[in-house]
Design a protein around this motif. Structure first.
Motif, PDB file in Angstrom:
ATOM      1  N   HIS A  22       0.867  -1.192   0.000  1.00 44.13           N
ATOM      2  CA  HIS A  22       0.000   0.000   0.000  1.00 44.13           C
ATOM      3  C   HIS A  22       0.897   1.233   0.000  1.00 44.13           C
ATOM      4  O   HIS A  22       1.796   1.338   0.846  1.00 44.13           O
ATOM      5  CB  HIS A  22      -0.869   0.027   1.257  1.00 44.13           C
ATOM      6  N   LEU A  23       0.612   2.155  -0.904  1.00 49.86           N
ATOM      7  CA  LEU A  23       1.489   3.326  -1.036  1.00 49.86           C
ATOM      8  C   LEU A  23       1.679   4.081   0.287  1.00 49.86           C
ATOM      9  O   LEU A  23       2.815   4.249   0.753  1.00 49.86           O
ATOM     10  CB  LEU A  23       0.954   4.270  -2.123  1.00 49.86           C
ATOM     11  N   PHE A  67      -2.139   5.362   9.140  1.00 54.25           N
ATOM     12  CA  PHE A  67      -2.420   5.652   7.709  1.00 54.25           C
ATOM     13  C   PHE A  67      -3.069   7.018   7.575  1.00 54.25           C
ATOM     14  O   PHE A  67      -2.771   7.784   6.675  1.00 54.25           O
ATOM     15  CB  PHE A  67      -3.354   4.607   7.083  1.00 54.25           C
ATOM     16  N   GLN A  71      -1.871  10.018   5.312  1.00 51.67           N
ATOM     17  CA  GLN A  71      -2.766  10.528   4.263  1.00 51.67           C
ATOM     18  C   GLN A  71      -3.028  12.021   4.445  1.00 51.67           C
ATOM     19  O   GLN A  71      -3.072  12.771   3.473  1.00 51.67           O
ATOM     20  CB  GLN A  71      -4.078   9.727   4.271  1.00 51.67           C
ATOM     21  N   ARG A 102      -0.250  -0.438  -4.673  1.00 53.56           N
ATOM     22  CA  ARG A 102      -1.709  -0.229  -4.660  1.00 53.56           C
ATOM     23  C   ARG A 102      -1.994   1.020  -3.840  1.00 53.56           C
ATOM     24  O   ARG A 102      -1.283   1.316  -2.881  1.00 53.56           O
ATOM     25  CB  ARG A 102      -2.431  -1.454  -4.102  1.00 53.56           C
ATOM     26  N   THR A 104      -5.408   4.001  -2.707  1.00 58.18           N
ATOM     27  CA  THR A 104      -6.816   4.413  -2.743  1.00 58.18           C
ATOM     28  C   THR A 104      -6.899   5.850  -3.262  1.00 58.18           C
ATOM     29  O   THR A 104      -6.437   6.776  -2.573  1.00 58.18           O
ATOM     30  CB  THR A 104      -7.408   4.390  -1.308  1.00 58.18           C
ATOM     31  N   TYR A 118      -4.913  12.332  -8.503  1.00 58.02           N
ATOM     32  CA  TYR A 118      -4.194  11.429  -7.584  1.00 58.02           C
ATOM     33  C   TYR A 118      -3.554  10.300  -8.392  1.00 58.02           C
ATOM     34  O   TYR A 118      -2.353  10.035  -8.286  1.00 58.02           O
ATOM     35  CB  TYR A 118      -5.198  10.875  -6.565  1.00 58.02           C
ATOM     36  N   ASP A 144     -11.510   1.232  -0.448  1.00 56.25           N
ATOM     37  CA  ASP A 144     -11.471   1.155   1.018  1.00 56.25           C
ATOM     38  C   ASP A 144     -12.862   0.705   1.474  1.00 56.25           C
ATOM     39  O   ASP A 144     -13.875   1.286   1.049  1.00 56.25           O
ATOM     40  CB  ASP A 144     -11.116   2.551   1.568  1.00 56.25           C
ATOM     41  N   SER A 176      -9.464  -3.247   0.299  1.00 58.92           N
ATOM     42  CA  SER A 176      -8.738  -3.225   1.575  1.00 58.92           C
ATOM     43  C   SER A 176      -9.457  -2.328   2.556  1.00 58.92           C
ATOM     44  O   SER A 176     -10.650  -2.097   2.426  1.00 58.92           O
ATOM     45  CB  SER A 176      -7.289  -2.785   1.339  1.00 58.92           C
ATOM     46  N   GLY A 177      -8.750  -1.836   3.546  1.00 59.51           N
ATOM     47  CA  GLY A 177      -9.370  -1.000   4.579  1.00 59.51           C
ATOM     48  C   GLY A 177      -9.587  -1.810   5.848  1.00 59.51           C
ATOM     49  O   GLY A 177      -9.396  -3.033   5.850  1.00 59.51           O
ATOM     50  N   HIS A 204      -8.381  -8.310   0.068  1.00 54.81           N
ATOM     51  CA  HIS A 204      -8.104  -8.652   1.465  1.00 54.81           C
ATOM     52  C   HIS A 204      -9.261  -9.545   1.922  1.00 54.81           C
ATOM     53  O   HIS A 204     -10.426  -9.129   1.860  1.00 54.81           O
ATOM     54  CB  HIS A 204      -8.073  -7.395   2.332  1.00 54.81           C
ATOM     55  N   HIS A 230      -3.603 -11.542   2.642  1.00 51.41           N
ATOM     56  CA  HIS A 230      -3.561 -12.094   4.014  1.00 51.41           C
ATOM     57  C   HIS A 230      -4.246 -13.472   4.103  1.00 51.41           C
ATOM     58  O   HIS A 230      -3.585 -14.471   4.255  1.00 51.41           O
ATOM     59  CB  HIS A 230      -4.153 -11.134   5.055  1.00 51.41           C
ATOM     60  N   SER A 257       3.715  -7.663   9.164  1.00 51.55           N
ATOM     61  CA  SER A 257       2.484  -6.903   9.329  1.00 51.55           C
ATOM     62  C   SER A 257       1.517  -7.663  10.240  1.00 51.55           C
ATOM     63  O   SER A 257       0.960  -7.090  11.178  1.00 51.55           O
ATOM     64  CB  SER A 257       1.850  -6.660   7.951  1.00 51.55           C
ATOM     65  N   ASP A 288       2.954  -2.881   4.375  1.00 43.51           N
ATOM     66  CA  ASP A 288       3.182  -1.460   4.678  1.00 43.51           C
ATOM     67  C   ASP A 288       4.589  -1.355   5.249  1.00 43.51           C
ATOM     68  O   ASP A 288       4.768  -1.316   6.468  1.00 43.51           O
ATOM     69  CB  ASP A 288       2.160  -0.998   5.724  1.00 43.51           C
TER      70      ASP A 288
END
Ligand code: 6MZ
Length: 351
Positions: A22-23, A67, A71, A102, A104, A118, A144, A176-177, A204, A230, A257, A288
């Motif tokens: 995740h970026l 996060f 963000q 990846r 969002t 973005y 998300d 994800s999220g 996920h 996961h 993680s 991450d």
């Protein structure tokens, strides 16, 4: 192979594939400092730490708090561009030769950043790194779980548009999220739409124990996804485990993680062991790397030390990961050729 080259060094020199990054979560401390300077925020302005250090573990809610901080710091096109560039360079320096990032897409009305701009900022950074860094980069757009179905559909449409325009850099969709929030079934129609337009799915699934019995898990698995993120609790449910095994679905494995976010009690108890010993496709990833203070080399080293993997086994794990990238057969073959060339070098250097 000669043991003269230490395991950490071997893992760093090993050419690697990263498929679950995740970026915002991958941003290093150095980049966070640059973001703070840009925004004029001192460290005291941050609400708590932005990383979970060595030996520490925290509840899964904690990374989600972090996060949000990252963000909030990255609310302009310029900052997204800078963080993408830095993250790509860091992965390349760690011996990652193929990277799927990846992220969002976000709308920041106060700065004028739109989901389009973005995505374009990330794509520009990928383009800029193309000739400079020794790594092939592809992008997945993320949904998300907190978002509305409408926003998720906008993300799929964006991915579809940029898949054609980029061309080929945007390859899929991630779901994800925070897994404790929402119901993944809400996104099934959106995910089906993504599949119909040729986007790959990395979802996920069953990241927390409640999801081993939640109806969303079997619904998401029946899509089916191209890879499982996961999948921590899938093997706790025989029916779900059978679906995954029958379809040979690849697992994106994020050891550090899961241990640091306390969904897995210890490295030795990680579900990697369960699936790897049953010859299920497994790909080691970082998730991450910034927030969990890790690198992909470190994940390979941990796998070797925890599960007794030999160096040839680490090699095979990395080489077989190419099969699970979201690219066409031509590029896969180029990557395999690249790996084979590096293998010779790696063996020669360590003889
Ligand atoms: C679920 C995660 C995650 O999109 O701003 N994300 N989702 N489980 C995880 N395990 C710890 N790690 C990261 O990157 C940050 C976003 O990635 C997802 C979350 O939605 C988080 O907000 P981007 O680049």
């Amino acid at each position: 192979m000669d043991e003269a080259v230490g395991l950490p060094d071997f893992c760093r020199r090993l050419p690697k594939v990263e498929l679950h990054a995740h970026l915002s979560g991958s941003v290093s401390e150095t980049t966070i400092q640059k973001l703070q300077v840009k925004k004029g925020v001192g460290h005291e302005g941050l609400q708590g730490d932005t990383a979970i250090g060595k030996g520490e573990t925290r509840h899964l809610q904690e990374p989600f708090r972090i996060f949000k901080i990252i963000q909030d710091l990255s609310d302009t096109e310029e900052s997204i561009f800078m963080m993408t560039e830095d993250v790509i360079s860091e992965f390349a320096a760690d011996g990652v030769r193929y990277l799927e990032l990846r992220s969002t897409p976000r709308h920041m009305p106060h700065t004028g950043m739109t989901p389009q701009s973005y995505v374009e900022s990330i794509l520009s950074a990928i383009q800029k790194c193309k000739d400079r860094e020794d790594v092939v980069v592809r992008l997945l757009l993320a949904i998300d779980r907190r978002q509305s179905v409408e926003t998720a559909m906008t993300t799929v449409r964006l991915a579809q548009e940029y898949m054609l325009r980029s061309p080929g850099v945007v390859v899929g969709i991630d779901l994800s999220g925070n897994p404790a929030v929402g119901d993944g079934r809400d996104f099934i129609p959106v995910l089906k739409e993504a599949q119909n337009c040729g986007l790959k799915l990395a979802l996920h699934i069953a990241e927390i124990s409640q999801q081993a019995v939640a109806p969303e898990t079997s619904a998401l698995l029946s899509l089916p996804p191209d890879r499982v993120g996961h999948g921590t609790f899938i093997h706790h449910n025989q029916d779900l485990a059978a679906v995954v095994a029958d379809r040979k679905m690849p697992f994106e494995i994020c050891l550090t993680s899961n241990v640091k976010a306390q969904t897995v009690a210890s490295y030795g108890e990680h579900h990697f062991q369960h699936w790897y010993s049953r010859k299920q496709p497994c790909v080691l990833c970082t998730d991450d790397k910034g927030v969990f203070c890790t690198t992909l080399s470190e994940e390979y080293r941990l796998a070797a030390e925890t599960f007794g993997l030999t160096r040839p086994a680490l090699w095979d794990l990395s080489y077989s990961s190419i099969d699970h990238t979201f690219v066409g057969e031509d590029l896969k073959q180029q990557l395999r050729d690249r790996w084979n060339t590096e293998k010779e070098k790696l063996f020669l250097q360590t003889r």
